[in-house]
Design a protein around this motif. Structure first.
Motif, PDB file in Angstrom:
ATOM      1  N   GLN A  45       0.849  -1.193   0.000  1.00 58.03           N
ATOM      2  CA  GLN A  45       0.000   0.000   0.000  1.00 58.03           C
ATOM      3  C   GLN A  45       0.885   1.243   0.000  1.00 58.03           C
ATOM      4  O   GLN A  45       1.676   1.450   0.934  1.00 58.03           O
ATOM      5  CB  GLN A  45      -0.930   0.029   1.212  1.00 58.03           C
ATOM      6  N   GLU A  59       3.636   0.159   2.533  1.00 58.25           N
ATOM      7  CA  GLU A  59       3.572  -0.822   3.614  1.00 58.25           C
ATOM      8  C   GLU A  59       3.319  -2.201   3.006  1.00 58.25           C
ATOM      9  O   GLU A  59       2.426  -2.371   2.172  1.00 58.25           O
ATOM     10  CB  GLU A  59       2.446  -0.484   4.602  1.00 58.25           C
ATOM     11  N   VAL A  62       0.745  -8.869   4.125  1.00 55.59           N
ATOM     12  CA  VAL A  62       0.759 -10.252   3.624  1.00 55.59           C
ATOM     13  C   VAL A  62      -0.653 -10.810   3.443  1.00 55.59           C
ATOM     14  O   VAL A  62      -1.584 -10.430   4.163  1.00 55.59           O
ATOM     15  CB  VAL A  62       1.600 -11.147   4.577  1.00 55.59           C
ATOM     16  N   ARG A  63      -0.837 -11.656   2.463  1.00 56.86           N
ATOM     17  CA  ARG A  63      -2.066 -12.406   2.211  1.00 56.86           C
ATOM     18  C   ARG A  63      -1.716 -13.858   1.937  1.00 56.86           C
ATOM     19  O   ARG A  63      -0.633 -14.150   1.444  1.00 56.86           O
ATOM     20  CB  ARG A  63      -2.786 -11.898   0.936  1.00 56.86           C
ATOM     21  N   PRO A  74      -4.967 -11.252   6.371  1.00 53.23           N
ATOM     22  CA  PRO A  74      -4.084 -11.510   7.518  1.00 53.23           C
ATOM     23  C   PRO A  74      -4.805 -11.658   8.853  1.00 53.23           C
ATOM     24  O   PRO A  74      -4.344 -12.420   9.704  1.00 53.23           O
ATOM     25  CB  PRO A  74      -3.136 -10.315   7.542  1.00 53.23           C
ATOM     26  N   ASN A 118       5.274  -5.181   8.928  1.00 54.43           N
ATOM     27  CA  ASN A 118       4.693  -5.337  10.269  1.00 54.43           C
ATOM     28  C   ASN A 118       5.399  -6.461  11.011  1.00 54.43           C
ATOM     29  O   ASN A 118       5.603  -7.542  10.466  1.00 54.43           O
ATOM     30  CB  ASN A 118       3.205  -5.666  10.155  1.00 54.43           C
ATOM     31  N   ASP A 180       2.749   1.354  15.288  1.00 55.51           N
ATOM     32  CA  ASP A 180       1.529   1.159  14.496  1.00 55.51           C
ATOM     33  C   ASP A 180       0.295   1.289  15.392  1.00 55.51           C
ATOM     34  O   ASP A 180       0.381   1.069  16.601  1.00 55.51           O
ATOM     35  CB  ASP A 180       1.592  -0.250  13.890  1.00 55.51           C
ATOM     36  N   ASP A 181      -0.832   1.609  14.774  1.00 53.37           N
ATOM     37  CA  ASP A 181      -2.140   1.666  15.461  1.00 53.37           C
ATOM     38  C   ASP A 181      -2.061   2.531  16.712  1.00 53.37           C
ATOM     39  O   ASP A 181      -2.624   2.190  17.765  1.00 53.37           O
ATOM     40  CB  ASP A 181      -2.620   0.249  15.837  1.00 53.37           C
ATOM     41  N   ARG A 204      -6.585   4.093  12.210  1.00 47.30           N
ATOM     42  CA  ARG A 204      -7.626   4.624  11.331  1.00 47.30           C
ATOM     43  C   ARG A 204      -8.942   4.903  12.043  1.00 47.30           C
ATOM     44  O   ARG A 204      -9.754   5.682  11.560  1.00 47.30           O
ATOM     45  CB  ARG A 204      -7.840   3.737  10.113  1.00 47.30           C
ATOM     46  N   GLY A 237      -5.655   4.574   6.802  1.00 42.35           N
ATOM     47  CA  GLY A 237      -7.090   4.417   6.566  1.00 42.35           C
ATOM     48  C   GLY A 237      -7.758   5.685   6.061  1.00 42.35           C
ATOM     49  O   GLY A 237      -8.915   5.955   6.364  1.00 42.35           O
ATOM     50  N   GLU A 239      -9.722   7.802   3.599  1.00 43.43           N
ATOM     51  CA  GLU A 239     -10.686   7.424   2.561  1.00 43.43           C
ATOM     52  C   GLU A 239     -11.342   8.600   1.855  1.00 43.43           C
ATOM     53  O   GLU A 239     -11.973   8.423   0.816  1.00 43.43           O
ATOM     54  CB  GLU A 239     -11.776   6.520   3.173  1.00 43.43           C
ATOM     55  N   GLY A 257      -4.116   5.008   2.415  1.00 38.13           N
ATOM     56  CA  GLY A 257      -5.534   4.673   2.538  1.00 38.13           C
ATOM     57  C   GLY A 257      -6.168   4.475   1.178  1.00 38.13           C
ATOM     58  O   GLY A 257      -5.559   4.777   0.149  1.00 38.13           O
ATOM     59  N   TYR A 258      -7.403   3.965   1.221  1.00 34.68           N
ATOM     60  CA  TYR A 258      -8.092   3.622  -0.022  1.00 34.68           C
ATOM     61  C   TYR A 258      -8.330   4.828  -0.918  1.00 34.68           C
ATOM     62  O   TYR A 258      -8.486   4.673  -2.122  1.00 34.68           O
ATOM     63  CB  TYR A 258      -9.428   2.928   0.292  1.00 34.68           C
TER      64      TYR A 258
HETATM   65  P1  C2E Z   1      -2.125  -2.668   9.914  1.00 33.63           P
HETATM   66  O1  C2E Z   1      -0.635  -2.816   9.927  1.00 33.63           O
HETATM   67  O2  C2E Z   1      -2.708  -1.618  10.791  1.00 33.63           O
HETATM   68  O3  C2E Z   1      -2.479  -2.443   8.389  1.00 33.63           O
HETATM   69  C1  C2E Z   1      -3.461  -1.588   7.913  1.00 33.63           C
HETATM   70  C2  C2E Z   1      -4.682  -2.334   7.465  1.00 33.63           C
HETATM   71  O4  C2E Z   1      -5.685  -1.395   7.063  1.00 33.63           O
HETATM   72  C3  C2E Z   1      -4.458  -3.237   6.258  1.00 33.63           C
HETATM   73  O5  C2E Z   1      -5.350  -4.357   6.377  1.00 33.63           O
HETATM   74  C4  C2E Z   1      -4.909  -2.356   5.110  1.00 33.63           C
HETATM   75  O6  C2E Z   1      -5.257  -3.062   3.942  1.00 33.63           O
HETATM   76  C5  C2E Z   1      -6.099  -1.660   5.741  1.00 33.63           C
HETATM   77  N1  C2E Z   1      -6.418  -0.385   5.085  1.00 33.63           N
HETATM   78  C6  C2E Z   1      -5.581   0.407   4.390  1.00 33.63           C
HETATM   79  N2  C2E Z   1      -6.195   1.512   3.949  1.00 33.63           N
HETATM   80  C7  C2E Z   1      -7.474   1.443   4.379  1.00 33.63           C
HETATM   81  C8  C2E Z   1      -8.618   2.323   4.237  1.00 33.63           C
HETATM   82  O7  C2E Z   1      -8.574   3.396   3.626  1.00 33.63           O
HETATM   83  N3  C2E Z   1      -9.763   1.920   4.845  1.00 33.63           N
HETATM   84  C9  C2E Z   1      -9.852   0.755   5.540  1.00 33.63           C
HETATM   85  N4  C2E Z   1     -11.031   0.435   6.075  1.00 33.63           N
HETATM   86  N5  C2E Z   1      -8.805  -0.079   5.682  1.00 33.63           N
HETATM   87  C10 C2E Z   1      -7.620   0.247   5.123  1.00 33.63           C
HETATM   88  P2  C2E Z   1      -4.821  -5.833   6.135  1.00 33.63           P
HETATM   89  O8  C2E Z   1      -3.937  -5.862   4.932  1.00 33.63           O
HETATM   90  O9  C2E Z   1      -6.030  -6.710   6.153  1.00 33.63           O
HETATM   91  O10 C2E Z   1      -3.926  -6.086   7.401  1.00 33.63           O
HETATM   92  C11 C2E Z   1      -4.489  -6.194   8.684  1.00 33.63           C
HETATM   93  C12 C2E Z   1      -3.422  -6.331   9.759  1.00 33.63           C
HETATM   94  O11 C2E Z   1      -2.711  -7.558   9.621  1.00 33.63           O
HETATM   95  C13 C2E Z   1      -2.356  -5.249   9.690  1.00 33.63           C
HETATM   96  O12 C2E Z   1      -2.828  -4.081  10.286  1.00 33.63           O
HETATM   97  C14 C2E Z   1      -1.220  -5.891  10.443  1.00 33.63           C
HETATM   98  O13 C2E Z   1      -1.386  -5.708  11.840  1.00 33.63           O
HETATM   99  C15 C2E Z   1      -1.407  -7.386  10.135  1.00 33.63           C
HETATM  100  N6  C2E Z   1      -0.395  -7.809   9.149  1.00 33.63           N
HETATM  101  C16 C2E Z   1      -0.437  -7.677   7.802  1.00 33.63           C
HETATM  102  N7  C2E Z   1       0.691  -8.173   7.235  1.00 33.63           N
HETATM  103  C17 C2E Z   1       1.475  -8.624   8.256  1.00 33.63           C
HETATM  104  C18 C2E Z   1       2.798  -9.240   8.329  1.00 33.63           C
HETATM  105  O14 C2E Z   1       3.489  -9.468   7.341  1.00 33.63           O
HETATM  106  N8  C2E Z   1       3.249  -9.561   9.587  1.00 33.63           N
HETATM  107  C19 C2E Z   1       2.536  -9.307  10.731  1.00 33.63           C
HETATM  108  N9  C2E Z   1       3.067  -9.648  11.915  1.00 33.63           N
HETATM  109  N10 C2E Z   1       1.314  -8.727  10.688  1.00 33.63           N
HETATM  110  C20 C2E Z   1       0.788  -8.389   9.473  1.00 33.63           C
END
Ligand code: C2E
Ligand code: MG
Ligand code: MG
Ligand code: MG
Length: 281
Positions: A45, A59, A62-63, A74, A118, A180-181, A204, A237, A239, A257-258
């Motif tokens: 992203q 950023e 992973v999927r 994830p 992450n 993060d977060d 977000r 996040g 939008e 963000g999207y």
């Molecule tokens: P995160 O690090 O807080 O990542 C941001 C999440 O918000 C991502 O979801 C992303 O796709 C989503 N997002 C981005 N822009 C927007 C937006 O405008 N609106 C909304 N509603 N959502 C948005 P994703 O890809 O499903 O990842 C979820 C979480 O999974 C991540 O939160 C992170 O904590 C974890 N994650 C992802 N990849 C890895 C990795 O390789 N290793 C580890 N340990 N955790 C991971």
């Protein structure tokens, strides 16, 4: 009453629970296989500088590309990976893919591009983590400064003293660090000052209140706090146009963000960067 009690006590042997345990074991086995067979894909992203409107980094997210179930997000497998320890080989796989992408970006002519990954606290607690990361960067000939590591505020605050120690070591390697977060994990301000991090990422959930007139107080406060600690602030996040206008008004540094882009495949990211795709004014 005794009947219902008895029923509750038998819960442990219920077929539903057996099914849940069974499903969990199956998930663990198939995740382990997926990591070994490299069924994991990384989406990127873009992160945009709010002043120039340019993409300055991305950023890595992973999927799991499951042969029957399709793409699994994830949130459905990271918790299992953390609970079972599979997060360690999974994290290494993601890091090595990101190193390969960073090398490609450099030969594309984007040497300053930064990719964040992450990390889970479990990876940070590995004895050899810093050493191994250093080796991996050297192996791939990646400039440490082009890698950023994101750890959530709540995971850092789980064992804050230990976290400070590992973060210092990582800083010594030359990688960038971010929280993060931010805003969801109850940091004490004294720890926030001790963490040697470069960025804080506003969760977000706080961005949604920006859209409401006269609101956005938490977002504003986090931007101010980050800047007074000499950190850059990233909003996640994003939008809407209104959110972007707000973030610019309050001097936020970067956003993702999207509104600009969802996570995209590596080659799409490379195209966006080489075409100099920008945020509209
Ligand atoms: P995160 O690090 O807080 O990542 C941001 C999440 O918000 C991502 O979801 C992303 O796709 C989503 N997002 C981005 N822009 C927007 C937006 O405008 N609106 C909304 N509603 N959502 C948005 P994703 O890809 O499903 O990842 C979820 C979480 O999974 C991540 O939160 C992170 O904590 C974890 N994650 C992802 N990849 C890895 C990795 O390789 N290793 C580890 N340990 N955790 C991971
Ligand atoms: Mg993140
Ligand atoms: Mg986040
Ligand atoms: Mg998150």
């Amino acid at each position: 009453h005794a009947k219902t009690m008895g029923k509750n006590n038998c819960q442990f042997y219920s077929p539903e629970l057996n099914q849940a345990v069974h499903d969990q074991l199956l998930l663990e086995a198939s995740l382990s296989r997926a990591i070994r067979d490299d069924d994991m894909v990384v989406g990127y992203q873009p992160k945009v500088d709010l002043r120039s409107g340019k993409i300055v980094g991305a950023e890595a997210l992973v999927r799991w590309r499951h042969p029957d179930k399709g793409i699994i997000p994830p949130d459905r497998f990271i918790p299992v990976a953390e609970a079972t320890g599979l997060i360690v080989p999974l994290g290494e796989l993601v890091l090595s893919k990101v190193c390969a992408t960073l090398k490609e970006m450099r030969s594309d002519g984007a040497p300053d591009f930064v990719i964040s990954v992450n990390l889970s606290a479990r990876q940070l607690r590995q004895r050899q983590f810093v050493t191994r990361l250093g080796q991996m960067l050297a192996q791939h000939q990646v400039e440490p400064g082009s890698l950023e590591l994101e750890v959530t505020e709540s995971q850092l605050m789980d064992q804050p003293e230990e976290a400070v120690d590992v973060l210092e070591q990582l800083k010594g390697l030359g990688v960038r660090l971010s929280i993060d977060d931010f805003g969801t994990g109850y940091s004490s301000l004294s720890y926030l000052r001790k963490f040697p991090v470069d960025f804080i990422k506003i969760d977000r959930s706080f961005l949604s209140d920006v859209s409401i007139e006269g609101n956005g107080v938490i977002t504003r406060a986090i931007i101010g706090l980050g800047h007074s600690l000499r950190m850059k602030v990233v909003a996640e996040g994003v939008e809407t146009r209104e959110q972007i206008a707000f973030l610019r008004d309050y001097d936020c540094d970067q956003m993702q963000g999207y509104y600009f882009s969802p996570p995209v495949p590596r080659d799409s990211l490379r195209q966006m960067v080489s075409k100099d795709t920008r945020l509209p004014d």
